[in-house]
Structures are given as structure tokens and as C-alpha cells.
Design an enzyme around this catalytic site. Structure first.
Site, PDB file in Angstrom:
ATOM      1  N   ARG A  88       0.779  -1.067   0.028  1.00 52.96           N
ATOM      2  CA  ARG A  88       0.171   0.198  -0.049  1.00 52.96           C
ATOM      3  C   ARG A  88       0.996   1.013  -0.335  1.00 52.96           C
ATOM      4  O   ARG A  88       0.158   2.193  -0.082  1.00 52.96           O
ATOM      5  CB  ARG A  88      -1.372  -0.296   1.147  1.00 52.96           C
ATOM      6  CG  ARG A  88      -1.830  -1.088   1.137  1.00 52.96           C
ATOM      7  CD  ARG A  88      -3.395  -1.360   2.005  1.00 52.96           C
ATOM      8  NE  ARG A  88      -3.815  -2.526   1.840  1.00 52.96           N
ATOM      9  CZ  ARG A  88      -3.183  -3.405   3.094  1.00 52.96           C
ATOM     10  NH1 ARG A  88      -2.653  -3.029   3.463  1.00 52.96           N
ATOM     11  NH2 ARG A  88      -4.104  -4.305   2.559  1.00 52.96           N
ATOM     12  N   ASP A  91     -14.366 -11.757  11.533  1.00 53.59           N
ATOM     13  CA  ASP A  91     -13.015 -10.882  10.850  1.00 53.59           C
ATOM     14  C   ASP A  91     -13.968  -9.541  10.815  1.00 53.59           C
ATOM     15  O   ASP A  91     -13.748  -9.424   9.976  1.00 53.59           O
ATOM     16  CB  ASP A  91     -12.882 -12.050   9.304  1.00 53.59           C
ATOM     17  CG  ASP A  91     -12.223 -11.361   8.642  1.00 53.59           C
ATOM     18  OD1 ASP A  91     -10.966 -10.687   9.479  1.00 53.59           O
ATOM     19  OD2 ASP A  91     -11.592 -11.037   7.368  1.00 53.59           O
TER      20      ASP A  91
END
Length: 729
Positions: free
Chosen positions: A143, A327
């Protein structure tokens, strides 16, 4: 005469020195520019630059540049493009300092480009072993980088932190950030730099990792401190008051599974309060009944934690999803702001994590000020503001059987950054709508180095026929949400056909920029979301846009390359794509043209099915979901950058055993699975692959008019099924 000759000699010498200096302007410019990137310059930078991941330490991703605006946006054109080395997902945010762009690509490659022309200045390949794909959950993405005092910092997929000389791209230091002897750690997030330190976390929760964040000395890579986000054994915790406090919220031998809680994305330094905020990830495994069988909140999972940046000491935390089991990470973009709250000016954190609630948190002490759903949520009814805890619904519990829950495990908002516009007062969220079938596995066996969730990942969509292909886009899609933090509600929403899109950028030109999964780069009006301009990127675009100025001219840039978690596993077929991911730079009246896409390879009939035994095929489907689907896509529909197992050249089917079991293609990123598959497993997986390949081939041989009729019929059926599904949520 002698004096005259001496003067001429001096003049020629000075001219010679001048010519030498002029001959190396690029390196000199880079050195001088990056040398002034400090804590102070990041906090107070010019809008000509973009010096840190979120532009500055507030991470609001807003630019005061307005040369490109709503009145001339239709004249925006491509100024340049740069091809990276690989055709995989590009998730980076480019950084720009005085006309030089620094950006990372697939396989943790780093590039320095002329931000005006896109020309390569240097590149650095950290030589990540291609086998590391087996240890990274969501593709070979990265990223971005950090700039600080003449250096470029970045994390690698194989869990290293590297410092480069910003002038030359030469390596200064390289440190391994994790014990890789047992655990599968990786780094995909961008580091942050402040106060002479560079901060980095890691990924790997599903593989059994224990999360932490580490600070390193920017000059030599020396580890200065480390903060663990989940506790360990009582012996290891002894004497550490923070770890002992966290351990009281866990039960059983949770450390046997690693715990999770990886800090795989958001890390933010607050120069106003001198605090470091980290977003903590999900538990390992997901299923809390397996992870911590006696209950407990499991600190610091799914929390925002504030640390002392000088020594890593714990300051405060707020846990957004106690005992998370879906999650639901809190690693999403942490944005700093200030606002009036109940008659008082507050320094706050704005946060829209996976769980679907938008949080406003007092960043001085971690107190919850607001938590309102920004999308459809059915796991919790609301947050009790006295306790700061969610009130879970009956639907949240999947211990008694499969349950469809929204948001899905991908979240209502993933890593793609939000943006804020001070004139509208709105925060713009790249959101995701969808559901996920959560179901406990019958028997949990922890496998180090492989995905461990404690939940059945097989969504059982319909075995890859046309109905499955029709229903997926109707139950999973994207949105841009303009959220008002004052009224705590959405002002408007704009749908996106694909769920996986880029982050957002807002500018003083009243523009909102976003790349999309359906191969476009678009500009919208910040006031209402109306689309004002678009460009065909030739590929699904998920990297985050930035804007900057060179020689008085404003540019907008974005990385374009399809991949990442949902880009791999989502089963979204992209069709023809560029061979390599690209960085695209735009300006008013830009005239650059992208080359045409390559023609698709002809379809080849696969080998015949080897069985029609439903039990074997079902076992093969289960194995595919467990070990293959995360890269090759749900329902075996590939994204186009990873081979589509339904449409392989014959030689790959002929060598299926050598590839799948023996790892014949490990050096290309396709590792072997003989450590977890036996002969019966291999037979079932091969049978399922050939069954799906033949079904896909048979569909392709039907007349196009007949397929069109079937698609039309299935589209209607899918719409009804999707409507019924959402009514039940």
C-alpha cells in the site's frame, strides 16, 4: 598577460563546475527535496506535495489545489502512464515531493518517477521469494512507502522493513521484523514515520500470527520498541501490566493459535497530542468459541489502541467489536479531526471499520462519543453509550448452524481510504454491501502456514453456472457514502456495480476522485456525488488517488491494477487486461493514449471429467475453498491476473500433480500442497477442477442467442433471490 590567462583559467573552471552541476539535476533535486521531509514538514506541508500516506498526519486526504475543478473537469486527460513490472494488484498511495513520485507495486517493488512525465528515475526490487504467496492472505500487494529525512521506507511481503536512499534507490538498511521460523508473517501496509522513528505492523492473523507494532530508528533500523496487541503465556506476560490486563480477557490456551490481532494497515501519528494510534485486526482463528472457549473480550482484537510514540507504552484503547468472531478488523483508515460535540470542541478519531458502524472517539482518552450504522447491519442492534459496547442480535451467533450476516467478512469498509472535505463537512466512505454465510467447521485442526478461520469458507453459491454468475453482483456491490459526522447519518449514497473499488480523494475544486472495479477512474461532485468525468483505465482500479502540483500545474495520479483480497477471491471476471499494472497521471488537456489491450487467447477444450461421483466432487469443492479459492476466485472464476483453473492450456492439466502437489511452479508463486493434501484429496481436487472446466467449456459452446436468453432469465431469478436474501437479514 599571466594575470589574464589566470583569470581565463578560473572562468573556464567555474564554467566546467557549473556544467557538471547542471548535468545531475535529478539526483540533486531528489536529495534536497526528501531531506526536508521531517515530522514538522509532514504536519505542515504545501499542497504541491503529498508527503505521507494520508497526505499529512491527520490523514484526511483533502487537497487545497483547485486548478482542476467542476468547471473544467471535462478537459482532464491522461498526461502520462508508467508500466510497473508485474500485472498484479496495485493498492499503493503514491507520495510526491517537489516533482518526484515514490510508489510501491506488486511484490513490494518500489519506483521513483518524474511526477511530471512518469519517467523512471530508479527502481528497487527487494527480491521477495515468489513462494511467499502461500503466506500472504490477499495477494502480493503493497500500500505504499514512507518518506523521512532523505530515506524511503517500505515493508516487504516477506516481513522485512527496508530503508532506501531517496536519491539513488540504494539500500541503506534491511531488517526482518518477525520470527519466520514458525509463523507466516507478511507486510502489505504502508509504514509511517515521525520523531526519528518508522512504525510498521504486519499481517498473518489467519496463518496463526501474533500481532504487534514496532518502532525502528530511521537511521540504522535498530528496534526501539515493540507493542504486542494480544497477550501470550502467563510466563511471557509476567511483569508487563498491559499484557497481564489483556490476558484476563482471554481463556484457554489461546496462544496455541497465535491469537491474531495483526496491525496490518492503519497506523497514525498525532502531532497535536503526541500519540500513536494503531488499528488492530481480527482474531486467530475467527471463531471465538475455538479461539477463547471460556469467553472474554479478547483484548486488543478489533480495537484502536493509543501508544506513547517514544517508548511504545500503552495509553488507552477502545474496543469496537469485543470478542469479534466475524473477521471484523479495526485496521481500516483512522482519520483525525476536530468537531463541536455537545457544546465543546473535541479532537476526535473518525473511523468506519469493517463492522458497519461509524465511530467518533475522543482521541485524548479513547471515550466513545458516537457509534451509528453507516450501512445495513444485522449482527448488532446498536451500541450502548453507557458501556460503549454493542448489543448483539440473535443473528450474530453461528454456533448452532449457518447464519447469513451483514456486513460480510470483507467488511462494510476495507483498507481503501476515506476522505474528508472541510467545506461540506462530509466524510466520504468507499463502502461495500454484502453478506457472508458463517458456519462452524465440524472439527477444527490448526494448520500453521495455512488459512485458519474456524468457519466454513464454502459459500455454496450454485456451482458456477450462469445463475451463480448472475447472483453474485446482486448480493455484493459497492457504494460511496457521504457521511455527516455531526448529524451521524448519510447525506447521500452512490452505488457501484463492483464491491472492490479504490480509496477516495477530495479537493478544493469540489471534486471527489475514485477508481472503480469496473475499469474506470471517475470524478464526482462532492456536494451530491454526480459523476462529472470518467476515464477507461482498462483494468479494475483499487490504488488510491492523489493530487499534486509541478511547475504550477495540477496533476491527479492513481495506480491501476486489479487484485487484493476481493479482487482475487471475489470471483469477479475482469476479462482482457494490461500485461502490467500502471501508474496513471492526469492533467488538464493531457493527450497521452494507453496502448490497446491484447487479444484474448483462444479457448482450449479441457480434458474429460474423471468422475461424476458427487461425494468426491463435493470434497474437491471443499478443498478448493480451503486452499485455492483465496487466489483463484470463488466458483473458480479468476480475476484475470491469476490463472483461471477452468481455462488452462492442456500442458497444465497434464502436469496437475507436479504443480499442485510437488510445487513445480513455486518459483512463479504457485506453491505445492503436499504438506496438507493426501492422495484422496488430490484426486478430489483434480476431479472438481476438471468438472468445473468442462462445465465452463460446455457453456461456451452454446449459441450466443441461447446464452443471452438464459442470462436474461437467470438475471431475473437472481434479482428475486437477492431481494429475498436481504429481506431475511
Amino acid at each position: 598577460m599571466t594575470t589574464h590567462l589566470f583569470c581565463r583559467f578560473i572562468s573556464l573552471a567555474l564554467l566546467f563546475v557549473s556544467l557538471i552541476v547542471q548535468a545531475i539535476p535529478a539526483e540533486q533535486t531528489i536529495q534536497q527535496s526528501t531531506q526536508v521531509v521531517t515530522t514538522e514538514s509532514i504536519a505542515n506541508q504545501s499542497d504541491n506535495n503529498w508527503l505521507s500516506y494520508g497526505k499529512d498526519y491527520l490523514e484526511q486526504r483533502f487537497s487545497e489545489l483547485n486548478q482542476i475543478n467542476t468547471t473544467n473537469i471535462e478537459q482532464l486527460g491522461l498526461a502520462w502512464s508508467f508500466d510497473t513490472d508485474y500485472g498484479r494488484g496495485l493498492e499503493a498511495t503514491p507520495l510526491i515531493v517537489d516533482g518526484i513520485m515514490y510508489v510501491s507495486g506488486s511484490w513490494s517493488m518500489v519506483y521513483a518517477l518524474d511526477a511530471k512525465t512518469g519517467e523512471l528515475i530508479w527502481k528497487f526490487d527487494p527480491q521477495v521469494p515468489k513462494e511467499w504467496t502461500k503466506k500472504a492472505c490477499c495477494g502480493v500487494v503493497n500500500r505504499g512507502v514512507a518518506l523521512y529525512e532523505g530515506k524511503v521506507f517500505f515493508g516487504t511481503l516477506d516481513a522485512r522493513l527496508v530503508a532506501l536512499d531517496a536519491t539513488t534507490g540504494k539500500k541503506i538498511w534491511d531488517v526482518v521484523t518477525a520470527d519466520l521460523s514458525k509463523h507466516a508473517y507478511s507486510i502489505t501496509g504502508a509504514p509511517r514515520a515521525a520523531k526519528g522513528k518508522v512504525f510498521i505492523g504486519n499481517g498473518g492473523a489467519e496463518y496463526g500470527a501474533r500481532g504487534y507494532v514496532t518502532a525502528y530508528d530511521v537511521n540504522n533500523g535498530e528496534q526501539l520498541w515493540r507493542f504486542y496487541t494480544v497477550p501470550a503465556t502467563s510466563e511471557e506476560n509476567a511483569g508487563d501490566a498491559t499484557q497481564e490486563m489483556a490476558a484476563k480477557t482471554w481463556s484457554g490456551e489461546f496462544w496455541q493459535h497465535g491469537g491474531g490481532g495483526t496491525v496490518w494497515d492503519s497506523i497514525v501519528y498525532d502531532p497535536e497530542l503526541d500519540q500513536l494510534y494503531i488499528g488492530v485486526g481480527n482474531g486467530s482463528p475467527w471463531n471465538r468459541r475455538i479461539r477463547s472457549p471460556g469467553g472474554g473480550d479478547n483484548l486488543f482484537l478489533s480495537s484502536i489502541v493509543a501508544l506513547n510514540p517514544d517508548n511504545g507504552d500503552y495509553l488507552w484503547h477502545y474496543q469496537e467489536t469485543p470478542a469479534e468472531t466475524w473477521d471484523y478488523t479495526a485496521t481500516q483508515h483512522i482519520m483525525l479531526g476536530a468537531m463541536q460535540w455537545q457544546g465543546e470542541r473535541k479532537k476526535v478519531i473518525w473511523h468506519a471499520p469493517k463492522n458497519g458502524f461509524f465511530f467518533i472517539i475522543d482521541r485524548s482518552n479513547g471515550k466513545l462519543l458516537s457509534a451509528e450504522p453507516y450501512t445495513k447491519v444485522n449482527w448488532a442492534a446498536y451500541y450502548d453509550m453507557e458501556t460503549g459496547r454493542p448489543v448483539e442480535t440473535e443473528n450474530a451467533d453461528y454456533s448452532q448452524g449457518p447464519v447469513y450476516i451483514t456486513p460480510s467478512s470483507v467488511g462494510a469498509h476495507n483498507w481503501q481510504p476515506m476522505t474528508y472535505h472541510p467545506n461540506t463537512g462530509l466524510i466520504y466512505i468507499p463502502a461495500i454491501t454484502g453478506m457472508f454465510k458463517y458456519e462452524e467447521v465440524e472439527e477444527y485442526v490448526h494448520q500453521w502456514g495455512h488459512f485458519n478461520t474456524g468457519s466454513n469458507l464454502d459459500q455454496g453459491l450454485l456451482n458456477n453456472d450462469l445463475l451463480a454468475q448472475a447472483i453474485v453482483p446482486k448480493i455484493v456491490a459497492g457504494e460511496v457514502i457521504a457521511w455527516d459526522p455531526v448529524s451521524q447519518k448519510a447525506q447521500w449514497k452512490i452505488p457501484r456495480p463492483q464491491p472492490w473499488n479504490s480509496g477516495l480523494l477530495a479537493t478544493a475544486g469540489d471534486l471527489l476522485f475514485q477508481g472503480t472495479g469496473d475499469k474506470r477512474f471517475i470524478a464526482m461532485d462532492v456536494n451530491n456525488g454526480k459523476e462529472l468525468w470518467s476515464f477507461d483505465t482498462q483494468v479494475g482500479t483499487i490504488g488510491s488517488p492523489v493530487t499534486y502540483s509541478v511547475d504550477g500545474e495540477q496533476y491527479v495520479a492513481i495506480p491501476a491494477g486489479w487484485g487484493g483480497a476481493l479482487g482475487l477471491a471475489g470471483g469477479v471476471e475482469q476479462g482482457r487486461q494490461p500485461a502490467k499494472g500502471r501508474i496513471l497521471g492526469f492533467k488538464i488537456s493531457g493527450q497521452h493514449q494507453l496502448p490497446p489491450l491484447p487479444e484474448p487467447a483462444p479457448r482450449v477444450q479441457p480434458p474429460a471429467r474423471i468422475t461424476d461421483d458427487k461425494e468426491i466432487l463435493n470434497r474437491g469443492a471443499e478443498l478448493y475453498w480451503t486452499y485455492c479459492g483465496i487466489c483463484h476466485g470463488q466458483e473458480m472464476v479468476s480475476n484475470g491476473q491469476v490463472p483461471d483453473l477452468r481455462r488452462l492450456p492442456t500442458v497444465f492439466y497434464d502436469n496437475f500433480r507436479q504443480i499442485v502437489m510437488d510445487g513445480a511452479m513455486s518459483k512463479m508463486g504457485m506453491v505445492g500442497f503436499s504438506d496438507v493434501l493426501d492422495e484422496q484429496d488430490f484426486h478430489a481436487l483434480q476431479a472438481y477442477t476438471l468438472d468445473q472446466a468442462n462445465e465452463d467449456w460446455e457453456l461456451s459452446q452454446q449459441p450466443e442467442w441461447w446464452l443471452a436468453i438464459k442470462r436474461w432469465f437467470y438475471d431475473i431469478v437472481a434479482s428475486i433471490l437477492a431481494w429475498l436474501s436481504f429481506q431475511q437479514l
